[in-house]
Design a protein around this motif. Sequence first.
Motif, PDB file in Angstrom:
ATOM      1  N   THR A 128       0.844  -1.192   0.000  1.00 14.31           N
ATOM      2  CA  THR A 128       0.000   0.000   0.000  1.00 14.31           C
ATOM      3  C   THR A 128       0.875   1.236   0.000  1.00 14.31           C
ATOM      4  N   ASN A 129       0.339   2.345  -0.488  1.00 11.88           N
ATOM      5  CA  ASN A 129       1.076   3.610  -0.465  1.00 11.88           C
ATOM      6  C   ASN A 129       0.712   4.462   0.737  1.00 11.88           C
ATOM      7  N   GLY A 130      -0.445   4.193   1.320  1.00 12.48           N
ATOM      8  CA  GLY A 130      -0.861   4.987   2.467  1.00 12.48           C
ATOM      9  C   GLY A 130      -1.793   4.226   3.384  1.00 12.48           C
ATOM     10  N   ILE A 131      -1.685   4.532   4.687  1.00 12.75           N
ATOM     11  CA  ILE A 131      -2.587   3.966   5.696  1.00 12.75           C
ATOM     12  C   ILE A 131      -3.066   5.102   6.588  1.00 12.75           C
ATOM     13  N   ASP A 132      -4.379   5.212   6.715  1.00 15.61           N
ATOM     14  CA  ASP A 132      -4.968   6.266   7.535  1.00 15.61           C
ATOM     15  C   ASP A 132      -6.180   5.690   8.263  1.00 15.61           C
ATOM     16  N   LEU A 133      -6.303   5.982   9.544  1.00 13.55           N
ATOM     17  CA  LEU A 133      -7.395   5.409  10.331  1.00 13.55           C
ATOM     18  C   LEU A 133      -8.764   5.675   9.729  1.00 13.55           C
ATOM     19  N   GLU A 134      -8.979   6.900   9.272  1.00  8.65           N
ATOM     20  CA  GLU A 134     -10.285   7.279   8.731  1.00  8.65           C
ATOM     21  C   GLU A 134     -10.440   6.908   7.261  1.00  8.65           C
ATOM     22  N   LEU A 135      -9.381   7.093   6.472  1.00 10.74           N
ATOM     23  CA  LEU A 135      -9.481   6.953   5.021  1.00 10.74           C
ATOM     24  C   LEU A 135      -9.002   5.606   4.508  1.00 10.74           C
ATOM     25  N   GLY A 136      -8.467   4.773   5.388  1.00  7.72           N
ATOM     26  CA  GLY A 136      -8.131   3.399   5.027  1.00  7.72           C
ATOM     27  C   GLY A 136      -6.834   3.249   4.261  1.00  7.72           C
ATOM     28  N   TYR A 137      -6.757   2.160   3.489  1.00  8.57           N
ATOM     29  CA  TYR A 137      -5.586   1.849   2.671  1.00  8.57           C
ATOM     30  C   TYR A 137      -5.787   2.465   1.287  1.00  8.57           C
ATOM     31  N   THR A 138      -4.753   3.138   0.795  1.00  8.08           N
ATOM     32  CA  THR A 138      -4.888   3.826  -0.490  1.00  8.08           C
ATOM     33  C   THR A 138      -3.657   3.609  -1.356  1.00  8.08           C
ATOM     34  N   THR A 139      -3.859   3.807  -2.666  1.00  4.97           N
ATOM     35  CA  THR A 139      -2.785   3.668  -3.655  1.00  4.97           C
ATOM     36  C   THR A 139      -3.043   4.680  -4.769  1.00  4.97           C
ATOM     37  N   PRO A 140      -2.023   5.145  -5.494  1.00  3.37           N
ATOM     38  CA  PRO A 140      -2.251   6.214  -6.475  1.00  3.37           C
ATOM     39  C   PRO A 140      -3.104   5.825  -7.672  1.00  3.37           C
ATOM     40  N   ASP A 141      -3.056   4.570  -8.102  1.00  6.57           N
ATOM     41  CA  ASP A 141      -3.668   4.148  -9.366  1.00  6.57           C
ATOM     42  C   ASP A 141      -4.997   3.431  -9.112  1.00  6.57           C
ATOM     43  N   PRO A 142      -6.122   3.961  -9.604  1.00  2.68           N
ATOM     44  CA  PRO A 142      -7.421   3.312  -9.387  1.00  2.68           C
ATOM     45  C   PRO A 142      -7.482   1.886  -9.943  1.00  2.68           C
ATOM     46  N   GLU A 143      -6.783   1.621 -11.054  1.00  2.83           N
ATOM     47  CA  GLU A 143      -6.810   0.268 -11.615  1.00  2.83           C
ATOM     48  C   GLU A 143      -6.087  -0.726 -10.705  1.00  2.83           C
ATOM     49  N   GLU A 144      -4.982  -0.300 -10.116  1.00  2.00           N
ATOM     50  CA  GLU A 144      -4.304  -1.170  -9.153  1.00  2.00           C
ATOM     51  C   GLU A 144      -5.136  -1.315  -7.888  1.00  2.00           C
ATOM     52  N   ALA A 145      -5.843  -0.271  -7.494  1.00  2.00           N
ATOM     53  CA  ALA A 145      -6.683  -0.338  -6.299  1.00  2.00           C
ATOM     54  C   ALA A 145      -7.760  -1.411  -6.447  1.00  2.00           C
ATOM     55  N   VAL A 146      -8.352  -1.504  -7.628  1.00  2.00           N
ATOM     56  CA  VAL A 146      -9.389  -2.512  -7.870  1.00  2.00           C
ATOM     57  C   VAL A 146      -8.821  -3.920  -7.788  1.00  2.00           C
ATOM     58  N   ILE A 147      -7.623  -4.111  -8.325  1.00  2.00           N
ATOM     59  CA  ILE A 147      -6.972  -5.424  -8.258  1.00  2.00           C
ATOM     60  C   ILE A 147      -6.714  -5.802  -6.795  1.00  2.00           C
ATOM     61  N   LYS A 148      -6.174  -4.879  -6.030  1.00  2.00           N
ATOM     62  CA  LYS A 148      -5.884  -5.141  -4.615  1.00  2.00           C
ATOM     63  C   LYS A 148      -7.169  -5.464  -3.847  1.00  2.00           C
ATOM     64  N   LYS A 149      -8.176  -4.642  -4.042  1.00  2.00           N
ATOM     65  CA  LYS A 149      -9.447  -4.831  -3.340  1.00  2.00           C
ATOM     66  C   LYS A 149     -10.056  -6.197  -3.650  1.00  2.00           C
ATOM     67  N   THR A 150     -10.037  -6.564  -4.927  1.00  2.00           N
ATOM     68  CA  THR A 150     -10.630  -7.840  -5.340  1.00  2.00           C
ATOM     69  C   THR A 150      -9.840  -9.018  -4.770  1.00  2.00           C
ATOM     70  N   ALA A 151      -8.518  -8.946  -4.825  1.00  2.00           N
ATOM     71  CA  ALA A 151      -7.689 -10.025  -4.283  1.00  2.00           C
ATOM     72  C   ALA A 151      -7.960 -10.228  -2.794  1.00  2.00           C
ATOM     73  N   ALA A 152      -8.103  -9.140  -2.068  1.00  2.00           N
ATOM     74  CA  ALA A 152      -8.371  -9.235  -0.633  1.00  2.00           C
ATOM     75  C   ALA A 152      -9.709  -9.921  -0.368  1.00  2.00           C
ATOM     76  N   ARG A 153     -10.700  -9.601  -1.182  1.00  2.00           N
ATOM     77  CA  ARG A 153     -12.034 -10.191  -0.987  1.00  2.00           C
ATOM     78  C   ARG A 153     -12.071 -11.670  -1.367  1.00  2.00           C
ATOM     79  N   LEU A 154     -11.144 -12.103  -2.199  1.00  2.00           N
ATOM     80  CA  LEU A 154     -11.101 -13.501  -2.622  1.00  2.00           C
ATOM     81  C   LEU A 154     -10.248 -14.370  -1.689  1.00  2.00           C
ATOM     82  N   ALA A 155      -9.709 -13.779  -0.638  1.00  2.00           N
ATOM     83  CA  ALA A 155      -8.825 -14.495   0.276  1.00  2.00           C
ATOM     84  C   ALA A 155      -9.494 -14.719   1.631  1.00  2.00           C
TER      85      ALA A 155
END
Length: 247
Positions: free
Chosen positions: A168-195
């Motif tokens: 991840t590029n950023g961690i914030d209590l309120e705003l969560g885990y973030t990354t600069p690229d929306p396309e990479e964010a979708v890949i990360k989010k989906t992988a997490a949900r499949l695990a």
Amino acid sequence: MQRHQVILDLLKQKGAVKLQELVQATDSSESTIRRDLIELERRRLLKRIHGGAALLQTKGAEPTIAEKSTKNLQIKQRIAATAASLVEPGDCIYLDAGSTTLEMVPHLQAKNLTVVTNGFAQLEALAERQIRAYLLGGMIKLSTRAMIGSMALESLRLYRFDKCFLGTNGIDLELGYTTPDPEEAVIKKTAARLASQAYVLADGQKFHEVAFAKVADIHEMRIITDKLPEEQRQSYLNQTDIIEVDT
């Protein structure tokens, strides 16, 4: 407040400043400057680092894989070794395209692993160790050597994982885990949900950073890190499981 502006102006000039520099520039006490830094960090205008403060990254800023690989390398290696120790024989795991997850590969000792990744560098490292691996299809993002796009997402959805390890590029209590690229964010989010279990690997400098695209809320993944922000330690512990590595 004028003192706050002096602090921010110095940061803009230098990128990072030591506490003593701020004391001298503002003609203030250390305790006053520490309080100022806490307040400015709360307002997301800077982040505190050991011995001073630094500018936050811009929301869309993203280092290349080469730049990431050399930054905080020893800490990343300790985090990666701890993450790899969680992998059990026969596991099917997902390795995100990131510099810390890449450092996991030499530590993967469990037998009969199956690894899926969207990282080209990860695939090469896995092949060298003769670990069975699958690379997502799609377009390769040259700066991070990550496979992204609709084809990568479609192929990812074919799999299910025991464990998922993400950067991840950023961690914030309120705003969560973030990354600069929306396309990479979708890949990360989906992988997490499949695990069954999802982990974020992050050195202490990632806290208080916020990038452009949200991946998940704090409670949705476990964190493996070398250092939690002291003033928010209990808040993080209340929201998710934390594994802190020895440094």
